[in-house]
Design a protein around this motif. Structure first.
Motif, PDB file in Angstrom:
ATOM      1  N   GLU A  73       2.858 -10.059  -4.502  1.00 21.64           N
ATOM      2  CA  GLU A  73       2.647 -10.937  -5.643  1.00 21.64           C
ATOM      3  C   GLU A  73       2.546 -10.178  -6.961  1.00 21.64           C
ATOM      4  O   GLU A  73       3.024 -10.656  -7.992  1.00 21.64           O
ATOM      5  N   THR A  74       1.944  -8.999  -6.960  1.00 18.72           N
ATOM      6  CA  THR A  74       1.647  -8.291  -8.210  1.00 18.72           C
ATOM      7  C   THR A  74       2.512  -7.064  -8.456  1.00 18.72           C
ATOM      8  O   THR A  74       2.638  -6.612  -9.594  1.00 18.72           O
ATOM      9  N   GLY A  75       3.060  -6.478  -7.388  1.00 18.60           N
ATOM     10  CA  GLY A  75       3.776  -5.216  -7.517  1.00 18.60           C
ATOM     11  C   GLY A  75       2.877  -4.004  -7.396  1.00 18.60           C
ATOM     12  O   GLY A  75       3.368  -2.875  -7.308  1.00 18.60           O
ATOM     13  N   TYR A  76       1.551  -4.199  -7.368  1.00 17.92           N
ATOM     14  CA  TYR A  76       0.637  -3.068  -7.212  1.00 17.92           C
ATOM     15  C   TYR A  76       0.725  -2.548  -5.784  1.00 17.92           C
ATOM     16  O   TYR A  76       0.593  -3.302  -4.831  1.00 17.92           O
ATOM     17  N   ARG A  77       0.940  -1.252  -5.638  1.00 15.10           N
ATOM     18  CA  ARG A  77       1.190  -0.687  -4.309  1.00 15.10           C
ATOM     19  C   ARG A  77      -0.027  -0.794  -3.399  1.00 15.10           C
ATOM     20  O   ARG A  77      -1.165  -0.689  -3.841  1.00 15.10           O
ATOM     21  N   ARG A  78       0.264  -1.019  -2.142  1.00 13.05           N
ATOM     22  CA  ARG A  78      -0.795  -1.236  -1.161  1.00 13.05           C
ATOM     23  C   ARG A  78      -1.518   0.060  -0.822  1.00 13.05           C
ATOM     24  O   ARG A  78      -0.929   1.129  -0.812  1.00 13.05           O
ATOM     25  N   TYR A  79      -2.786  -0.096  -0.557  1.00 11.63           N
ATOM     26  CA  TYR A  79      -3.586   0.979   0.026  1.00 11.63           C
ATOM     27  C   TYR A  79      -3.551   0.706   1.527  1.00 11.63           C
ATOM     28  O   TYR A  79      -4.062  -0.304   1.993  1.00 11.63           O
ATOM     29  N   ARG A  80      -2.950   1.577   2.313  1.00 12.54           N
ATOM     30  CA  ARG A  80      -2.739   1.334   3.735  1.00 12.54           C
ATOM     31  C   ARG A  80      -4.064   1.101   4.458  1.00 12.54           C
ATOM     32  O   ARG A  80      -5.016   1.865   4.322  1.00 12.54           O
ATOM     33  N   ASN A  81      -4.093   0.020   5.223  1.00 18.38           N
ATOM     34  CA  ASN A  81      -5.302  -0.306   5.984  1.00 18.38           C
ATOM     35  C   ASN A  81      -5.706   0.830   6.916  1.00 18.38           C
ATOM     36  O   ASN A  81      -6.902   1.108   7.096  1.00 18.38           O
ATOM     37  N   GLU A  82      -4.715   1.477   7.500  1.00 22.42           N
ATOM     38  CA  GLU A  82      -5.012   2.585   8.419  1.00 22.42           C
ATOM     39  C   GLU A  82      -5.722   3.721   7.687  1.00 22.42           C
ATOM     40  O   GLU A  82      -6.631   4.351   8.240  1.00 22.42           O
ATOM     41  N   GLU A  83      -5.320   3.975   6.459  1.00 24.18           N
ATOM     42  CA  GLU A  83      -5.929   5.054   5.681  1.00 24.18           C
ATOM     43  C   GLU A  83      -7.382   4.719   5.346  1.00 24.18           C
ATOM     44  O   GLU A  83      -8.270   5.580   5.412  1.00 24.18           O
ATOM     45  N   VAL A  84      -7.632   3.453   5.010  1.00 22.34           N
ATOM     46  CA  VAL A  84      -9.001   3.025   4.737  1.00 22.34           C
ATOM     47  C   VAL A  84      -9.858   3.162   5.999  1.00 22.34           C
ATOM     48  O   VAL A  84     -10.984   3.666   5.965  1.00 22.34           O
ATOM     49  N   ALA A  85      -9.304   2.716   7.126  1.00 20.56           N
ATOM     50  CA  ALA A  85     -10.056   2.776   8.389  1.00 20.56           C
ATOM     51  C   ALA A  85     -10.372   4.212   8.769  1.00 20.56           C
ATOM     52  O   ALA A  85     -11.487   4.519   9.225  1.00 20.56           O
ATOM     53  N   GLU A  86      -9.410   5.104   8.610  1.00 16.40           N
ATOM     54  CA  GLU A  86      -9.629   6.500   8.966  1.00 16.40           C
ATOM     55  C   GLU A  86     -10.672   7.146   8.048  1.00 16.40           C
ATOM     56  O   GLU A  86     -11.515   7.926   8.506  1.00 16.40           O
TER      57      GLU A  86
END
Length: 292
Positions: A73-86
């Motif tokens: 929706e915004t074009g702002y790049r995602r912060y990977r869920n896996e990276e947050v979890a790790e």
């Protein structure tokens, strides 16, 4: 693992921001700067997850932490869920990881949700209808909700006005209509076993949020995103009576610090016997950290 005897509160609402702010070409830095100005946040750069963990550990507060997947929706790049979890796993004595999936991904998103819970220890999911550009009762989200409900973890939804885009030209394209909490009523009906958290005092729809939470026993309210001195009286009244078992402390870190929130909350006319439930006990029960 989180030792409940060693913490004084559980913050249900903190944001993992870096490395989202590392892409000068997508405008996220400008958005963050505007939000920090809106909230009068003291930091120059958003804290890392490691810095967040250190901040909360020093104050004996556990924290639910999550990204927001609004890239479509915004074009702002995602912060990977896996990276947050790790990253959260390095601090599992204090951090509780939630993930974020764009509901427009349909069954592919549902598959990811199951994998994130099973393989990465994700404990819940965050939605921001205004940033993600969808009504929570849009049936495109049904496969994702089904997967989350089946996993037995909660879904947290931004509700009400947002500081995202506040004061920016055109509100940075953010449409407030998507975050009316009453759209969650359909979700609560269709998924009665899904625990739904309506985040924030839901200005200008506070009465709708309270009515829905009283009527639907699977709806909770977190108190993040507002400084407690601005809480409307009706919210405090319900938090101490009909909803005393389903109201949750949340700060909205890094825009609002937990210590600042707690300091203002301590000054509110809240009954002493209700405070532990709001600050820790309700969240511990919701997150499965206690058997009671």
């Amino acid at each position: 693992m989180i030792d409940l005897s060693r913490i004084r509160a559980i913050d249900m609402h903190t944001h993992a921001e870096e490395p989202c702010g590392c892409h000068a070409d997508d405008g996220y830095d400008d958005l963050q700067t505007a939000m920090a100005r809106y909230f009068r946040a003291p930091w120059r750069h958003p804290p890392t997850i490691d810095e967040t963990a250190a901040h909360y550990r020093a104050r004996a507060i556990a924290a639910v932490i999550f990204p927001v997947d609004a890239e479509r929706e915004t074009g702002y790049r995602r912060y990977r869920n896996e990276e947050v979890a790790e990253a959260a796993a390095r601090h599992d004595d204090i951090l509780i990881p939630f993930a974020s999936i764009d509901p427009a991904r349909g069954r592919a998103g549902a598959r990811d949700a199951r994998r994130l819970v099973e393989d990465f220890g994700i404990r819940g999911f965050k939605f921001h209808p205004t940033m993600q550009g969808f009504y929570p009762n849009d049936r495109m989200a049904w496969p994702l909700y089904e997967a989350i409900a089946a996993a037995g973890v909660p879904a947290l939804f931004h509700t009400g006005q947002t500081g995202v885009g506040a004061g920016m030209r055109g509100g940075a394209g953010m449409r407030l209509k998507y975050s009316n909490p009453l759209y969650l009523d359909d979700v609560a009906v269709e998924f009665p076993d899904l625990q739904i958290i309506a985040a924030h005092p839901s200005f200008p729809w506070q009465d709708e949020a309270l009515a829905m939470a009283v009527h639907k026993p699977n709806v909770w309210i977190d108190l993040s995103g507002w400084r407690p001195r601005y809480f409307p009286p009706i919210l405090l009244r319900y938090a101490q009576t009909l909803l005393r078992d389903r109201v949750l402390f949340g700060s909205d870190w890094p825009m609002i610090s937990p210590e600042g929130w707690l300091g203002e909350f301590a000054a509110l006319p809240v009954r002493d016997e209700v405070r532990p439930a709001i600050l820790k006990d309700n969240a511990a029960r919701l997150l499965g950290l206690t058997e009671s």
